[in-house]
Design a protein around this motif. Structure first.
Motif, PDB file in Angstrom:
ATOM      1  N   GLU A 119       0.833  -1.205   0.000  1.00  0.00           N
ATOM      2  CA  GLU A 119       0.000   0.000   0.000  1.00  0.00           C
ATOM      3  C   GLU A 119       0.867   1.254   0.000  1.00  0.00           C
ATOM      4  O   GLU A 119       0.543   2.237  -0.682  1.00  0.00           O
ATOM      5  N   GLY A 122       2.041   1.751  -3.487  1.00  0.00           N
ATOM      6  CA  GLY A 122       0.961   2.304  -4.302  1.00  0.00           C
ATOM      7  C   GLY A 122       0.762   3.786  -4.060  1.00  0.00           C
ATOM      8  O   GLY A 122       0.539   4.564  -4.998  1.00  0.00           O
ATOM      9  N   GLN A 126       1.192   6.801  -6.759  1.00  0.00           N
ATOM     10  CA  GLN A 126       0.103   7.755  -6.980  1.00  0.00           C
ATOM     11  C   GLN A 126       0.616   9.194  -6.875  1.00  0.00           C
ATOM     12  O   GLN A 126       0.232  10.055  -7.668  1.00  0.00           O
ATOM     13  N   LYS A 161       1.183   1.191 -11.029  1.00  0.00           N
ATOM     14  CA  LYS A 161       0.031   1.125 -10.116  1.00  0.00           C
ATOM     15  C   LYS A 161      -0.715  -0.198 -10.268  1.00  0.00           C
ATOM     16  O   LYS A 161      -1.064  -0.840  -9.276  1.00  0.00           O
ATOM     17  N   GLU A 162      -0.948  -0.593 -11.504  1.00  0.00           N
ATOM     18  CA  GLU A 162      -1.667  -1.848 -11.757  1.00  0.00           C
ATOM     19  C   GLU A 162      -0.873  -3.050 -11.242  1.00  0.00           C
ATOM     20  O   GLU A 162      -1.451  -3.965 -10.642  1.00  0.00           O
ATOM     21  N   GLU A 165      -1.015  -3.100  -7.459  1.00  0.00           N
ATOM     22  CA  GLU A 165      -2.343  -3.484  -6.985  1.00  0.00           C
ATOM     23  C   GLU A 165      -2.544  -4.994  -7.083  1.00  0.00           C
ATOM     24  O   GLU A 165      -3.120  -5.609  -6.175  1.00  0.00           O
ATOM     25  N   ARG A 168      -0.657  -6.398  -4.218  1.00  0.00           N
ATOM     26  CA  ARG A 168      -1.322  -6.064  -2.966  1.00  0.00           C
ATOM     27  C   ARG A 168      -2.526  -6.968  -2.721  1.00  0.00           C
ATOM     28  O   ARG A 168      -2.713  -7.483  -1.609  1.00  0.00           O
TER      29      ARG A 168
END
Length: 177
Positions: A119, A122, A126, A161-162, A165, A168
């Motif tokens: 997280e 991420g 972001q 990001k993908e 995720e 995660r």
């Protein structure tokens, strides 16, 4: 009234005048460079501590993030922004201190640690994505910014990001089973 000592601190104006747009951009870029330095350190650390089957993927992400940092450095140089070495070190220390946050176990590494660290990765991506969008917004009006370069950086951050995720969500499934 006391006066400031004769120090030059980047981003600190000694006058009441508003900073110029160029100075504001240099401040902005230095802030993102400081965050990028801390982000690179975070990605490297997580790559060595995350579940063993995720280490290769996080290591690849760490290399990608480092490449993005180099691109940001090149952009900053075009604006005359100096690398914020002290701020990078402080950011790196802050992310190390973040490891002290308890995750439910004292003896062994908690599976929740991977979730929290992914997280954090991420969140870091972001932040840089927002910075790249800002650069893209300004690129059409400033020849020091290349719209195509900003587009590539945005695409890379979206891909990162993908990938984060997906990792995660896997860590969540493992931790909560």
């Amino acid at each position: 009234m006391p006066t400031l000592p004769n120090l030059h601190l980047p981003g600190l104006s000694r006058s009441d005048a508003d900073p110029s747009p160029d100075e504001l951009m240099r401040i902005y870029l230095r802030r993102h460079l400081a965050a990028a330095g801390a982000g690179v350190a975070l990605f490297r650390r997580v790559a060595s501590s995350v579940a063993s089957d995720m280490r290769t993927q996080v290591g690849e992400l760490a290399r990608d993030v480092e490449e993005d940092q180099q691109s940001l450095l090149a952009i900053a140089e075009r604006f005359g922004a100096q690398r914020p070495v002290l701020q990078e070190k402080i950011g790196g220390l802050a992310q190390e201190l973040g490891r002290l946050n308890p995750t439910g176990t004292a003896i062994r590494r908690s599976p929740l640690a991977d979730v929290i660290e992914l997280e954090a990765l991420g969140t870091a991506v972001q932040g840089k994505l927002l910075g790249f969008h800002t650069l893209r917004e300004l690129a059409d009006d400033d020849t020091r910014l290349d719209p195509a370069e900003a587009d590539v950086l945005i695409e890379r951050a979206e891909d990162q990001k993908e990938r984060i995720e997906a990792l995660r969500l896997e860590a969540v499934r493992r931790a909560m089973d």
